[in-house]
Design a protein around this motif. Structure first.
Motif, PDB file in Angstrom:
ATOM      1  N   LEU A  90     -14.022   3.800   6.644  1.00 36.89           N
ATOM      2  CA  LEU A  90     -13.528   4.424   5.411  1.00 36.89           C
ATOM      3  C   LEU A  90     -13.253   3.369   4.343  1.00 36.89           C
ATOM      4  N   VAL A  91     -12.737   2.205   4.764  1.00 35.54           N
ATOM      5  CA  VAL A  91     -12.555   1.090   3.826  1.00 35.54           C
ATOM      6  C   VAL A  91     -13.900   0.683   3.252  1.00 35.54           C
ATOM      7  N   LEU A  92     -14.909   0.573   4.107  1.00 34.91           N
ATOM      8  CA  LEU A  92     -16.247   0.201   3.651  1.00 34.91           C
ATOM      9  C   LEU A  92     -16.809   1.252   2.701  1.00 34.91           C
ATOM     10  N   GLY A  93     -16.582   2.522   3.014  1.00 37.81           N
ATOM     11  CA  GLY A  93     -17.044   3.587   2.131  1.00 37.81           C
ATOM     12  C   GLY A  93     -16.395   3.515   0.759  1.00 37.81           C
ATOM     13  N   SER A  94     -15.091   3.282   0.742  1.00 42.45           N
ATOM     14  CA  SER A  94     -14.368   3.172  -0.532  1.00 42.45           C
ATOM     15  C   SER A  94     -14.826   1.944  -1.308  1.00 42.45           C
ATOM     16  N   MET A  95     -15.006   0.826  -0.605  1.00 36.90           N
ATOM     17  CA  MET A  95     -15.503  -0.394  -1.259  1.00 36.90           C
ATOM     18  C   MET A  95     -16.887  -0.173  -1.855  1.00 36.90           C
ATOM     19  N   THR A  96     -17.722   0.605  -1.164  1.00 35.14           N
ATOM     20  CA  THR A  96     -19.080   0.859  -1.649  1.00 35.14           C
ATOM     21  C   THR A  96     -19.050   1.651  -2.953  1.00 35.14           C
ATOM     22  N   ILE A  97     -18.168   2.631  -3.035  1.00 37.44           N
ATOM     23  CA  ILE A  97     -18.010   3.395  -4.282  1.00 37.44           C
ATOM     24  C   ILE A  97     -17.628   2.463  -5.425  1.00 37.44           C
ATOM     25  N   LEU A  98     -16.639   1.621  -5.186  1.00 37.65           N
ATOM     26  CA  LEU A  98     -16.179   0.700  -6.225  1.00 37.65           C
ATOM     27  C   LEU A  98     -17.228  -0.365  -6.534  1.00 37.65           C
ATOM     28  N   ALA A 122     -12.189   6.701  -4.261  1.00 36.51           N
ATOM     29  CA  ALA A 122     -12.114   5.646  -3.244  1.00 36.51           C
ATOM     30  C   ALA A 122     -10.777   5.677  -2.515  1.00 36.51           C
ATOM     31  N   ALA A 123      -9.698   5.838  -3.262  1.00 35.08           N
ATOM     32  CA  ALA A 123      -8.363   5.889  -2.649  1.00 35.08           C
ATOM     33  C   ALA A 123      -8.170   7.163  -1.832  1.00 35.08           C
ATOM     34  N   SER A 124      -8.710   8.273  -2.328  1.00 39.81           N
ATOM     35  CA  SER A 124      -8.531   9.562  -1.643  1.00 39.81           C
ATOM     36  C   SER A 124      -9.158   9.563  -0.259  1.00 39.81           C
ATOM     37  N   LEU A 125     -10.277   8.852  -0.087  1.00 35.71           N
ATOM     38  CA  LEU A 125     -10.925   8.798   1.226  1.00 35.71           C
ATOM     39  C   LEU A 125      -9.954   8.331   2.301  1.00 35.71           C
ATOM     40  N   LEU A 126      -9.216   7.273   2.001  1.00 32.33           N
ATOM     41  CA  LEU A 126      -8.291   6.713   2.990  1.00 32.33           C
ATOM     42  C   LEU A 126      -7.023   7.550   3.116  1.00 32.33           C
ATOM     43  N   ILE A 127      -6.541   8.054   2.005  1.00 36.49           N
ATOM     44  CA  ILE A 127      -5.299   8.839   2.048  1.00 36.49           C
ATOM     45  C   ILE A 127      -5.502  10.127   2.841  1.00 36.49           C
ATOM     46  N   LEU A 128      -6.573  10.848   2.564  1.00 33.64           N
ATOM     47  CA  LEU A 128      -6.780  12.167   3.153  1.00 33.64           C
ATOM     48  C   LEU A 128      -7.313  12.110   4.582  1.00 33.64           C
ATOM     49  N   PHE A 129      -8.214  11.157   4.874  1.00 39.39           N
ATOM     50  CA  PHE A 129      -8.854  11.141   6.188  1.00 39.39           C
ATOM     51  C   PHE A 129      -8.097  10.313   7.220  1.00 39.39           C
ATOM     52  N   THR A 130      -7.173   9.455   6.786  1.00 40.76           N
ATOM     53  CA  THR A 130      -6.376   8.676   7.741  1.00 40.76           C
ATOM     54  C   THR A 130      -4.882   8.944   7.606  1.00 40.76           C
ATOM     55  N   ASP A 131      -4.528   9.704   6.580  1.00 43.52           N
ATOM     56  CA  ASP A 131      -3.112   9.997   6.291  1.00 43.52           C
ATOM     57  C   ASP A 131      -2.299   8.714   6.114  1.00 43.52           C
ATOM     58  N   THR A 132      -2.967   7.672   5.605  1.00 44.41           N
ATOM     59  CA  THR A 132      -2.281   6.412   5.312  1.00 44.41           C
ATOM     60  C   THR A 132      -1.758   6.488   3.891  1.00 44.41           C
ATOM     61  N   ARG A 133      -0.470   6.758   3.759  1.00 42.43           N
ATOM     62  CA  ARG A 133       0.147   6.944   2.449  1.00 42.43           C
ATOM     63  C   ARG A 133       1.591   6.480   2.488  1.00 42.43           C
TER      64      ARG A 133
END
Length: 375
Positions: A90-98, A122-133
């Motif tokens: 998910l980090v890689l996916g967000s980095m790819t968008i940016l 990019a931020a939503s990917l990690l917040i929603l799919f890992t609940d890291t908030r």
């Protein structure tokens, strides 16, 4: 046999060697990538044109973020298989968008609205799919747990704020890169202390990816800029480290950083946030113009006007930021509100001290003879 070895292999049992491996992979990929990236930028004339706001007077390659992205992607897709793959993918996916947003902005022009939407995605990917908030405010103002919807919105705000803060300070050779290395090193130390091997690996890989870039960023003959590609990726990773660190400590009341995690995260990103707050006050209030209008009112520009070189400005700011991080780390036993107030006071004083001293000299409140002795 290899599958059996990998199945029973735990990186934390060989922590020093594992982190050295992560650093080495990122460093070697970055070191070997940048000469090719620089040559392509020159051949295709993918250069930054200096204007009245620039502190540089010649065309400069702007694809530094490409090498940083490639290096981190290689680390994640190779040794990341033995870590928390959900987080890393998910980090890689967000980095790819940016990466693609930043690349378009570096090569062409991208509207602030599109960049803002991309950063939210990019931020939503990690917040929603890992609940890291960020779950709460650690008891500040009596608030321990935030409502889910407010927690998500607040975490999104933190991401966008830090991403753009790092983007705004990328105006002096080495500044954004060196602050990122200092930030990654600080978070690596904290994640090692908390036993988070996935984040330790990611941050050490970030250091390895940026160091070869800094060599070119400080170079006079083969200079390359980080560009929006690099500054957004670096800002995103610092934001993710901040949110992850705060989140994991909030979920563990026995953590030694339970009371200090939010303030430590703020201390690591203090200079970019202070500079962003400063320009967002100066531009609309004093200059009566949009806060998004580019100018030379950043703190690093003020250092240049005092006669500092780019390298001196960068070294001075990074040392101050490390001093502030060390200070906040050592007051972690205090009440969270008191930690925050002390951090703001000490941090503001550290970054203002040189300007106050210079102002006192200009006002003749410090004798010239004393100033000469101090010099």
């Amino acid at each position: 046999m290899i599958q059996e070895l990998l199945k029973n292999f735990n990186p934390i049992d060989y922590l020093e060697l594992w982190l050295l491996l992560a650093f080495s992979i990122a460093f070697i990929v970055s070191l070997t990538s940048f000469p090719a990236i620089f040559n392509v930028a020159i051949a295709k004339e993918l250069m930054d044109e200096p204007d009245h706001r620039s502190v540089h007077d010649r065309k400069t390659a702007t694809l530094g973020g490409v090498g940083i992205f490639i290096s981190l992607a290689v680390v994640i897709t190779s040794i990341g298989a033995l870590l928390d793959t959900k987080i890393l993918l998910l980090v890689l996916g967000s980095m790819t968008i940016l990466f693609f947003l930043g690349l378009k902005d570096d090569l062409l022009i991208l509207s602030p609205r599109k960049k803002f939407i991309g950063q939210l995605l990019a931020a939503s990917l990690l917040i929603l799919f890992t609940d890291t908030r960020i779950l709460g405010l650690s008891g500040v103002f009596g608030i321990t747990i935030l409502p889910y919807w407010f927690s998500v919105l607040f975490t999104l705000f933190v991401y966008v704020l830090i991403i753009n803060a790092y983007n705004l300070i990328d105006g002096v050779d080495g500044l954004a890169g060196c602050l990122a290395v200092a930030g990654f090193a600080s978070f690596a130390f904290l994640f090692i202390k908390t036993g988070d091997i996935t984040m330790s690996t990611l941050t050490v890989g970030g250091i390895g990816a940026i160091i070869p870039f800094l060599r070119l960023n400080f170079s006079k003959r083969k200079k390359i800029f980080m560009g929006d590609t690099g500054s957004m990726i670096v800002g995103f990773l610092i934001a993710f480290c901040s949110v992850r660190f705060i989140n994991t400590t909030e979920l563990n009341p026995k953590s030694v950083f339970f009371e200090s995690a939010p303030v430590l995260a703020l201390a690591i990103a203090f200079f970019p946030l202070l500079d962003t707050l400063r320009v967002f006050i100066i531009r609309p209030v004093l200059m009566k113009k949009s806060p998004f209008t580019a100018d030379q009112n950043h703190i690093h520009h003020r250092f240049l006007k005092l006669g500092f070189s780019h390298a001196q400005t960068t070294i001075y700011i990074v040392i101050l930021n490390l001093l502030l991080i060390a200070f906040v780390y050592h007051i972690g036993h205090l009440d969270t509100i008191l930690q925050f107030l002390l951090m703001v006071l000490v941090g503001t004083f550290l970054y203002s001290s040189l300007f106050i001293y210079n102002w006192l000299i200009m006002k003749k409140w410090i004798p010239e003879s004393l100033n000469n002795k101090l010099d």
